[in-house]
Motif scaffolding. Structure first.
Motif, PDB file in Angstrom:
ATOM      1  N   VAL A   1       0.541  -0.890  -0.016  1.00 37.01           N
ATOM      2  CA  VAL A   1      -0.106   0.426  -0.222  1.00 37.01           C
ATOM      3  C   VAL A   1       0.319   1.022   0.058  1.00 37.01           C
ATOM      4  CG1 VAL A   1      -2.172   1.066   1.021  1.00 37.01           C
ATOM      5  CG2 VAL A   1      -1.389  -0.825   1.755  1.00 37.01           C
ATOM      6  N   ALA A   2       1.036   2.554  -1.089  1.00 36.70           N
ATOM      7  CA  ALA A   2       1.262   3.602  -1.243  1.00 36.70           C
ATOM      8  C   ALA A   2       0.745   4.381  -1.128  1.00 36.70           C
ATOM      9  CB  ALA A   2       2.393   2.831  -1.924  1.00 36.70           C
ATOM     10  N   VAL A   3       1.842   5.693  -0.786  1.00 41.88           N
ATOM     11  CA  VAL A   3       0.887   7.170  -0.978  1.00 41.88           C
ATOM     12  C   VAL A   3       2.450   7.471  -2.220  1.00 41.88           C
ATOM     13  CG1 VAL A   3      -1.198   7.662   0.803  1.00 41.88           C
ATOM     14  CG2 VAL A   3       1.576   8.080   1.501  1.00 41.88           C
ATOM     15  N   LEU A   4       1.791   8.824  -2.733  1.00 44.30           N
ATOM     16  CA  LEU A   4       2.753   9.726  -3.563  1.00 44.30           C
ATOM     17  C   LEU A   4       3.810  10.678  -2.423  1.00 44.30           C
ATOM     18  CD1 LEU A   4       1.672  10.293  -7.118  1.00 44.30           C
ATOM     19  CD2 LEU A   4       2.851   8.314  -6.389  1.00 44.30           C
ATOM     20  N   GLY A   5       4.463  11.009  -2.424  1.00 44.32           N
ATOM     21  CA  GLY A   5       5.291  11.795  -1.820  1.00 44.32           C
ATOM     22  C   GLY A   5       5.730  13.114  -2.897  1.00 44.32           C
ATOM     23  N   ASN A   6       6.231  14.271  -2.016  1.00 45.59           N
ATOM     24  CA  ASN A   6       6.679  15.786  -3.446  1.00 45.59           C
ATOM     25  C   ASN A   6       7.416  15.182  -3.729  1.00 45.59           C
ATOM     26  OD1 ASN A   6       8.725  15.316  -0.293  1.00 45.59           O
ATOM     27  ND2 ASN A   6       8.882  16.820  -1.097  1.00 45.59           N
ATOM     28  N   HIS A   7       8.766  14.796  -4.055  1.00 44.77           N
ATOM     29  CA  HIS A   7       9.530  14.117  -4.910  1.00 44.77           C
ATOM     30  C   HIS A   7       9.031  13.302  -6.543  1.00 44.77           C
ATOM     31  CE1 HIS A   7      14.098  14.803  -3.006  1.00 44.77           C
ATOM     32  NE2 HIS A   7      13.094  15.276  -2.304  1.00 44.77           N
ATOM     33  N   ASP A   8       7.673  13.306  -5.724  1.00 42.30           N
ATOM     34  CA  ASP A   8       7.217  12.063  -6.943  1.00 42.30           C
ATOM     35  C   ASP A   8       5.940  12.982  -8.541  1.00 42.30           C
ATOM     36  OD1 ASP A   8       8.207   9.483  -5.915  1.00 42.30           O
ATOM     37  OD2 ASP A   8       6.169   9.595  -4.308  1.00 42.30           O
ATOM     38  N   TYR A   9       6.604  14.870  -7.479  1.00 45.01           N
ATOM     39  CA  TYR A   9       5.179  15.105  -8.136  1.00 45.01           C
ATOM     40  C   TYR A   9       6.378  16.488  -8.363  1.00 45.01           C
ATOM     41  CZ  TYR A   9       1.253  13.860  -5.988  1.00 45.01           C
ATOM     42  OH  TYR A   9      -0.207  14.140  -6.110  1.00 45.01           O
ATOM     43  N   GLU A  10       7.422  15.971  -8.937  1.00 49.41           N
ATOM     44  CA  GLU A  10       8.699  17.160  -8.858  1.00 49.41           C
ATOM     45  C   GLU A  10       8.797  17.261 -10.536  1.00 49.41           C
ATOM     46  OE1 GLU A  10      12.089  19.723  -9.765  1.00 49.41           O
ATOM     47  OE2 GLU A  10      10.800  19.045  -7.904  1.00 49.41           O
ATOM     48  N   ARG A  11       8.654  16.309 -11.274  1.00 45.31           N
ATOM     49  CA  ARG A  11       7.818  16.894 -12.593  1.00 45.31           C
ATOM     50  C   ARG A  11       7.207  16.401 -13.523  1.00 45.31           C
ATOM     51  NH1 ARG A  11      13.065  16.881 -14.832  1.00 45.31           N
ATOM     52  NH2 ARG A  11      15.304  16.106 -13.329  1.00 45.31           N
ATOM     53  N   GLU A  12       6.526  16.700 -12.935  1.00 47.95           N
ATOM     54  CA  GLU A  12       4.915  16.412 -13.015  1.00 47.95           C
ATOM     55  C   GLU A  12       4.176  15.161 -14.234  1.00 47.95           C
ATOM     56  OE1 GLU A  12       2.549  18.855 -12.341  1.00 47.95           O
ATOM     57  OE2 GLU A  12       3.465  20.050 -11.459  1.00 47.95           O
ATOM     58  N   GLN A  13       5.618  14.502 -13.610  1.00 45.44           N
ATOM     59  CA  GLN A  13       4.809  12.608 -13.860  1.00 45.44           C
ATOM     60  C   GLN A  13       3.985  12.092 -13.192  1.00 45.44           C
ATOM     61  OE1 GLN A  13       8.564  11.283 -15.863  1.00 45.44           O
ATOM     62  NE2 GLN A  13       8.993  13.502 -16.475  1.00 45.44           N
ATOM     63  N   GLN A  14       3.918  12.409 -11.707  1.00 41.30           N
ATOM     64  CA  GLN A  14       3.652  11.570 -10.854  1.00 41.30           C
ATOM     65  C   GLN A  14       1.149  10.571 -11.571  1.00 41.30           C
ATOM     66  OE1 GLN A  14       2.722  14.948 -11.399  1.00 41.30           O
ATOM     67  NE2 GLN A  14       1.197  16.175 -10.797  1.00 41.30           N
ATOM     68  N   GLY A  15       1.012  11.078 -12.783  1.00 44.39           N
ATOM     69  CA  GLY A  15       0.292  10.616 -12.670  1.00 44.39           C
ATOM     70  C   GLY A  15       0.731   8.441 -13.717  1.00 44.39           C
TER      71      GLY A  15
END
Length: 249
Positions: free
Chosen positions: A73-87
């Protein structure tokens, strides 16, 4: 997995945040995931799954996770949003049957897991209020929105399941105690007390988060809910050979 409705059942939860997987990490995490599979029933990944927010880093993580034989089970963090590729990151991990939570919940064994990324805003009397410039209001509103998403996920667990214990996973901290150790000037960017409100009200069993790399391992909310900062650097500093924290609920 369906709720067992057996109050004697115990679930061993392993949790770690801030693993910051890089493109060059092929093969680095296989032993870690095999070890955690032997010690726990479920693994929580508390954000910053990638180092610089590249989907190619998530591809490496997805491959490494094939060594993990327990639910993740996971959530994303701020680093995962860095390049707008979180999707793209989210979709790559969903394809590997990772439970990616963002205002969602999942029940595994006797535990219902609810998760959001969370956001900053500060703690207690130093928490930022909805006042001033529009940009400041937008910053505060993001924390409010994350808190509302978390409350919604916990509410659904309450309405759809009985006799389960609720566990929350976040990236940002819901209390000040587990970020102590970081420079006090950056506390507003490490978490928000707004996240603690639904945690207290919904009678959560425990909370796991990351983000504050030099914070404090353990604290509790004003209502006594245990909160664990399982950022990988903290667990390594605490002497964990394999940096994951185990809690049995």
């Amino acid at each position: 997995m369906a709720n067992t409705k057996d109050n004697t059942t115990k679930t061993r939860i392993a949790a770690v945040g801030d693993i910051h997987v890089r493109e060059a990490d092929q093969g680095k995490w296989e032993e870690f995931f095999r070890e955690v599979s032997q010690k726990a029933d479920v693994l929580l990944l508390c954000g910053d799954l990638t180092d610089t927010g590249r989907a190619t880093e998530a591809e490496v993580l997805a491959k490494e996770l094939k060594s993990c034989s327990i639910p993740v089970v996971a959530v994303l963090g701020n680093h995962d949003y860095e390049r707008e590729q979180q999707g793209d990151i989210r979709q790559l991990l969903l394809q590997e049957n990772i439970n990616m939570l963002d205002g969602d919940s999942v029940v595994i064994g006797n535990v219902g897991f609810a998760g959001v990324k969370g956001f900053g805003g500060g703690f207690d009397k130093a928490m930022l209020g909805m006042f001033g410039e529009q940009k400041m209001k937008e910053f505060v509103q993001e924390a409010v929105d994350e808190s509302l998403k978390l409350d919604g996920a916990l509410a659904r667990l309450d309405s759809e399941h009985v006799d389960i214990k609720k566990v929350v996973l976040l990236h940002y901290a819901p209390i000040k105690a587990t970020v102590v150790g970081e420079p006090e000037q950056i506390f507003p960017f490490l978490g928000s007390s707004r996240l603690a409100e639904p945690i207290n009200r919904r009678e959560v069993e425990a909370v796991f988060h990351g983000h504050a790399h030099i914070g404090t391992l353990e604290g509790e909310t004003s209502k006594g809910v245990k909160v664990f900062n399982v950022s990988k650097p903290i667990l390594e500093q605490q002497g964990y050979e394999y940096p994951f924290y185990i809690l049995e609920v």
